[in-house]
Scaffold this active site. Structure first.
Site, PDB file in Angstrom:
ATOM      1  N   LYS A   1      31.029   2.890   4.403  1.00  0.00           N
ATOM      2  CA  LYS A   1      31.936   2.129   5.264  1.00  0.00           C
ATOM      3  C   LYS A   1      32.815   3.032   6.113  1.00  0.00           C
ATOM      4  CE  LYS A   1      35.814  -0.219   3.877  1.00  0.00           C
ATOM      5  NZ  LYS A   1      36.907  -0.171   4.849  1.00  0.00           N
TER       6      LYS A   1
ATOM      7  N   ASP B   1      33.576  -1.218   9.809  1.00  0.00           N
ATOM      8  CA  ASP B   1      34.635  -2.177   9.452  1.00  0.00           C
ATOM      9  C   ASP B   1      35.789  -2.086  10.446  1.00  0.00           C
ATOM     10  OD1 ASP B   1      36.196  -3.994   8.080  1.00  0.00           O
ATOM     11  OD2 ASP B   1      36.872  -2.547   6.578  1.00  0.00           O
ATOM     12  N   LEU B   2      35.585  -2.673  11.625  1.00  0.00           N
ATOM     13  CA  LEU B   2      36.630  -2.605  12.657  1.00  0.00           C
ATOM     14  C   LEU B   2      37.335  -3.950  12.837  1.00  0.00           C
ATOM     15  CD1 LEU B   2      34.833  -0.318  15.281  1.00  0.00           C
ATOM     16  CD2 LEU B   2      36.431   0.338  13.484  1.00  0.00           C
ATOM     17  N   LYS B   3      36.923  -4.944  12.106  1.00  0.00           N
ATOM     18  CA  LYS B   3      37.598  -6.265  12.103  1.00  0.00           C
ATOM     19  C   LYS B   3      37.966  -6.740  13.498  1.00  0.00           C
ATOM     20  CE  LYS B   3      39.504  -5.776   7.423  1.00  0.00           C
ATOM     21  NZ  LYS B   3      39.236  -4.350   7.111  1.00  0.00           N
ATOM     22  N   PHE B   4      36.927  -6.984  14.323  1.00  0.00           N
ATOM     23  CA  PHE B   4      37.180  -7.429  15.702  1.00  0.00           C
ATOM     24  C   PHE B   4      37.855  -8.790  15.731  1.00  0.00           C
ATOM     25  CE2 PHE B   4      33.201  -4.871  16.962  1.00  0.00           C
ATOM     26  CZ  PHE B   4      33.960  -3.749  17.226  1.00  0.00           C
ATOM     27  N   HIS B   5      38.802  -8.955  16.644  1.00  0.00           N
ATOM     28  CA  HIS B   5      39.537 -10.219  16.811  1.00  0.00           C
ATOM     29  C   HIS B   5      40.010 -10.257  18.256  1.00  0.00           C
ATOM     30  CE1 HIS B   5      42.931 -13.035  15.128  1.00  0.00           C
ATOM     31  NE2 HIS B   5      42.270 -13.569  16.139  1.00  0.00           N
ATOM     32  N   ASP B   6      39.291 -11.016  19.108  1.00  0.00           N
ATOM     33  CA  ASP B   6      39.624 -11.054  20.536  1.00  0.00           C
ATOM     34  C   ASP B   6      38.950 -12.276  21.144  1.00  0.00           C
ATOM     35  OD1 ASP B   6      40.365 -10.173  23.208  1.00  0.00           O
ATOM     36  OD2 ASP B   6      40.439  -8.143  22.408  1.00  0.00           O
ATOM     37  N   ILE B   7      38.967 -12.403  22.457  1.00  0.00           N
ATOM     38  CA  ILE B   7      38.283 -13.546  23.065  1.00  0.00           C
ATOM     39  C   ILE B   7      36.769 -13.370  22.863  1.00  0.00           C
ATOM     40  CG2 ILE B   7      40.112 -14.039  24.747  1.00  0.00           C
ATOM     41  CD1 ILE B   7      38.390 -12.585  26.864  1.00  0.00           C
ATOM     42  N   PRO B   8      36.022 -14.487  22.823  1.00  0.00           N
ATOM     43  CA  PRO B   8      34.590 -14.412  22.500  1.00  0.00           C
ATOM     44  C   PRO B   8      33.825 -13.389  23.338  1.00  0.00           C
ATOM     45  CG  PRO B   8      35.289 -16.696  22.502  1.00  0.00           C
ATOM     46  CD  PRO B   8      36.482 -15.896  22.971  1.00  0.00           C
TER      47      PRO B   8
ATOM     48  N   THR C   1      34.785 -10.625  24.834  1.00  0.00           N
ATOM     49  CA  THR C   1      35.121  -9.242  24.469  1.00  0.00           C
ATOM     50  C   THR C   1      34.509  -8.866  23.124  1.00  0.00           C
ATOM     51  OG1 THR C   1      37.167  -9.426  25.704  1.00  0.00           O
ATOM     52  CG2 THR C   1      37.063  -7.660  24.085  1.00  0.00           C
TER      53      THR C   1
ATOM     54  N   THR D   1      44.355  -9.596   2.310  1.00  0.00           N
ATOM     55  CA  THR D   1      44.970  -9.676   0.976  1.00  0.00           C
ATOM     56  C   THR D   1      46.413  -9.184   0.991  1.00  0.00           C
ATOM     57  OG1 THR D   1      43.894  -7.586   0.498  1.00  0.00           O
ATOM     58  CG2 THR D   1      42.856  -9.552  -0.391  1.00  0.00           C
TER      59      THR D   1
ATOM     60  N   GLY E   1      36.493   2.842  -2.906  1.00  0.00           N
ATOM     61  CA  GLY E   1      36.946   4.058  -2.239  1.00  0.00           C
ATOM     62  C   GLY E   1      37.286   5.143  -3.226  1.00  0.00           C
ATOM     63  N   ARG E   2      38.584   5.254  -3.509  1.00  0.00           N
ATOM     64  CA  ARG E   2      39.084   6.385  -4.289  1.00  0.00           C
ATOM     65  C   ARG E   2      38.439   6.634  -5.643  1.00  0.00           C
ATOM     66  NH1 ARG E   2      44.957   4.356  -2.932  1.00  0.00           N
ATOM     67  NH2 ARG E   2      43.669   2.483  -2.882  1.00  0.00           N
TER      68      ARG E   2
ATOM     69  N   ASP F   1      37.251   6.766   3.683  1.00  0.00           N
ATOM     70  CA  ASP F   1      38.614   6.795   4.221  1.00  0.00           C
ATOM     71  C   ASP F   1      39.057   8.238   4.407  1.00  0.00           C
ATOM     72  OD1 ASP F   1      38.803   4.006   4.363  1.00  0.00           O
ATOM     73  OD2 ASP F   1      39.410   3.852   2.276  1.00  0.00           O
TER      74      ASP F   1
END
Ligand code: C5P
Length: 233
Positions: A34, A61-68, A70, A123, A213-214, A12
């Site tokens: 990561k 870790d880009l957490k894709f969320h779009d139409i299939p 794309t 979360t 991380g930290r 990060d």
């Protein structure tokens, strides 16, 4: 898998130089590095290549969320980059996840398809927040339902809070990889993390990998922190 290989370090940071400095210190002491939205938005694919050149495996870790279509095209690019793990949102739906799984296999170097991990319920969302969005299930039910759907769609694993690992381990096949953040060794400060677990307990509950991380990156000696965590497991 050796204990240290279960550690995923969250890079990060903002610059490629900062990321590279951490990778050099931690190579051979942790399993995976990561790259999240901040670092990738600042540095792009160049930072992925840099870490790989230094000998590190990359979790994008880009957490894709779009139409299939794309998401499949974005996953194809990540697979071509040779990332080891990556994330998509399970709430993108069955077809989206299936398209992602297929694109990963078709575009990666042979036998090196990235493990696609599904993010179920963030979360940061509690039951009240989920209700406000319009979801009828509580967080726990929603996590299990989405995780099973991810497995059926061909994803390789799930990212979840440590508190959910035990239930997921029981609900899913043993080949599904479980990755959990919110990990704090006994000696580290919790910071803004609330529902935390120690590395030992997370592994005992069934986690395959832990995102940390930290406790490592903010430690005065990151390599020593990683060694302590591997010992603690
Ligand atoms: O520094 P810390 O160990 O809290 O970092 C945890 C990493 O895992 C961060 O990159 C954070 O964004 C990520 N993460 C998290 N909790 C989630 C999902 C991701 O802490 N539920």
């Amino acid at each position: 898998m050796k204990n240290y290989e279960k550690i995923i370090v969250a890079l990060d940071v903002e610059t490629e130089a900062q990321a590279a400095a951490l990778v050099k210190k931690l190579k051979g002491k942790v399993g995976v590095f990561k790259i999240g939205k901040e670092l990738f938005t600042a540095c792009g694919p160049s930072v992925v290549k840099k870490i790989q050149k230094l000998g590190g495996k990359v979790f994008l870790d880009l957490k894709f969320h779009d139409i299939p279509n794309t998401v499949a095209k974005a996953v194809a690019q990540a697979a071509k980059l040779g990332v080891y793990m990556m994330t998509v949102h399970t709430s993108g739906g069955f077809e989206m996840m299936k398209a992602a799984a297929v694109a990963a296999k078709e575009n990666a170097p042979k036998g090196k398809a990235p493990v696609i991990l599904g993010v179920t319920v963030l979360t940061s969302l509690d039951d009240a927040a989920l209700k406000k969005i319009g979801f009828k299930d509580n967080a726990e039910k929603q996590v299990i339902r989405l995780a099973k759907m991810a497995e059926e769609a061909g994803l390789g694993g799930i990212v979840s809070s440590p508190k959910e690992v035990k239930k997921l381990r029981r609900a899913l096949g043993k080949e599904m990889v479980l990755v959990t953040p919110g990990i704090r060794p006994l000696w580290a400060a919790a910071g803004d993390q609330k529902r935390i677990m120690t590395p030992k307990d997370a592994v005992k509950a069934g986690a395959d990998y832990m995102v940390i991380g930290r406790p490592i990156t903010a430690h005065k000696n990151p390599a020593e922190a990683a060694e302590l965590i591997a010992q603690e497991i």
